[in-house]
Design a protein around this motif. Sequence first.
Motif, PDB file in Angstrom:
ATOM      1  N   VAL A  68       0.767  -1.315  -0.038  1.00 48.65           N
ATOM      2  CA  VAL A  68      -0.039   0.065  -0.185  1.00 48.65           C
ATOM      3  C   VAL A  68       0.878   1.137  -0.022  1.00 48.65           C
ATOM      4  O   VAL A  68       1.935   1.241   0.695  1.00 48.65           O
ATOM      5  N   CYS A  69       0.608   2.091  -0.996  1.00 53.88           N
ATOM      6  CA  CYS A  69       1.696   3.091  -0.669  1.00 53.88           C
ATOM      7  C   CYS A  69       0.753   4.525  -1.255  1.00 53.88           C
ATOM      8  O   CYS A  69      -0.305   4.683  -1.661  1.00 53.88           O
ATOM      9  N   HIS A  70       1.455   5.822  -1.215  1.00 50.36           N
ATOM     10  CA  HIS A  70       1.184   6.996  -1.675  1.00 50.36           C
ATOM     11  C   HIS A  70       1.408   6.969  -3.335  1.00 50.36           C
ATOM     12  O   HIS A  70       1.530   6.055  -3.787  1.00 50.36           O
ATOM     13  N   GLY A  71       0.864   8.035  -3.773  1.00 44.69           N
ATOM     14  CA  GLY A  71       0.862   8.055  -5.439  1.00 44.69           C
ATOM     15  C   GLY A  71       2.185   8.452  -6.119  1.00 44.69           C
ATOM     16  O   GLY A  71       2.218   8.852  -7.293  1.00 44.69           O
ATOM     17  N   GLY A  72       3.331   8.304  -5.325  1.00 42.75           N
ATOM     18  CA  GLY A  72       4.544   8.817  -5.971  1.00 42.75           C
ATOM     19  C   GLY A  72       5.020   7.721  -7.085  1.00 42.75           C
ATOM     20  O   GLY A  72       4.868   6.475  -6.436  1.00 42.75           O
ATOM     21  N   HIS A  82       8.913  -5.281  -7.763  1.00 39.92           N
ATOM     22  CA  HIS A  82       9.288  -6.283  -6.876  1.00 39.92           C
ATOM     23  C   HIS A  82       8.203  -7.278  -6.859  1.00 39.92           C
ATOM     24  O   HIS A  82       7.829  -8.156  -6.078  1.00 39.92           O
ATOM     25  N   GLY A  83       7.116  -7.069  -8.030  1.00 37.36           N
ATOM     26  CA  GLY A  83       6.184  -8.220  -8.161  1.00 37.36           C
ATOM     27  C   GLY A  83       5.137  -8.066  -7.636  1.00 37.36           C
ATOM     28  O   GLY A  83       3.954  -8.861  -7.597  1.00 37.36           O
ATOM     29  N   ARG A  84       4.648  -6.830  -7.198  1.00 37.64           N
ATOM     30  CA  ARG A  84       3.323  -6.472  -6.660  1.00 37.64           C
ATOM     31  C   ARG A  84       2.526  -5.295  -7.235  1.00 37.64           C
ATOM     32  O   ARG A  84       3.262  -4.212  -7.424  1.00 37.64           O
ATOM     33  N   ARG A  85       1.428  -5.185  -7.592  1.00 42.88           N
ATOM     34  CA  ARG A  85       0.404  -4.318  -8.163  1.00 42.88           C
ATOM     35  C   ARG A  85       0.280  -3.666  -6.842  1.00 42.88           C
ATOM     36  O   ARG A  85      -0.820  -4.213  -5.934  1.00 42.88           O
ATOM     37  N   PRO A  86       0.406  -2.222  -6.544  1.00 45.12           N
ATOM     38  CA  PRO A  86       0.385  -1.791  -5.168  1.00 45.12           C
ATOM     39  C   PRO A  86      -1.213  -0.976  -5.493  1.00 45.12           C
ATOM     40  O   PRO A  86      -1.852  -0.909  -6.369  1.00 45.12           O
ATOM     41  N   ILE A  87      -1.797  -1.136  -4.094  1.00 50.30           N
ATOM     42  CA  ILE A  87      -2.985  -0.377  -3.703  1.00 50.30           C
ATOM     43  C   ILE A  87      -2.549   0.936  -3.418  1.00 50.30           C
ATOM     44  O   ILE A  87      -1.701   1.341  -2.444  1.00 50.30           O
ATOM     45  N   VAL A  88      -2.859   1.966  -4.135  1.00 53.08           N
ATOM     46  CA  VAL A  88      -2.411   3.294  -3.815  1.00 53.08           C
ATOM     47  C   VAL A  88      -3.545   4.239  -3.280  1.00 53.08           C
ATOM     48  O   VAL A  88      -4.577   4.285  -3.757  1.00 53.08           O
TER      49      VAL A  88
END
Length: 167
Positions: A68-72, A82-88
């Motif tokens: 999970v990350c910010h929109g940077g 690294h193989g993960r589609r993030p939740i943004v």
Amino acid sequence: MSSLVFVSVGTDHHPFDRLIRWVDAWLPEGVQCVVQHGTSAPPRRAEGVAYLDHAALTSLLDEAAVVVCHGGPTTITESRRHGRRPIVVPRDPALGEHVDDHQQRFCARMAAKGLISTAADEDAFRGLVDHALAAPDDYAVVADGGDVAESVARFGGLVADLLAGRR
């Protein structure tokens, strides 16, 4: 696969307390969650670290079942690499989380291409993270470390071609 959820708010000096609150309110028992919180208030329930060096960031991205990350753009790209589609959760300038709406605009384009999942509110955040933990393969992408030397050489070739056209 690990049940680690890794959350990153990035390194911008604007606090992103909203995302930290969402994580603390959501975090179920038995789920390990590491939050890189920067200048935001540290999480109360998750493990918090203000900043990470590149090696620690890489290790967490490799281990995480969910990112999970910010929109940077860099954080999003690193997650995918690294193989993960993030939740943004894009930062919102109206809430004092950033100087402008570039994260919102960038994330809208990335989401439209299916490269990320975006959470506009806390309910969407909870639903996406719960789904990602239950079905991690739905958030897996081909890990592409990329070849930096090859990319630099290709870019150099493009620049040389452009300059040759000006002569």
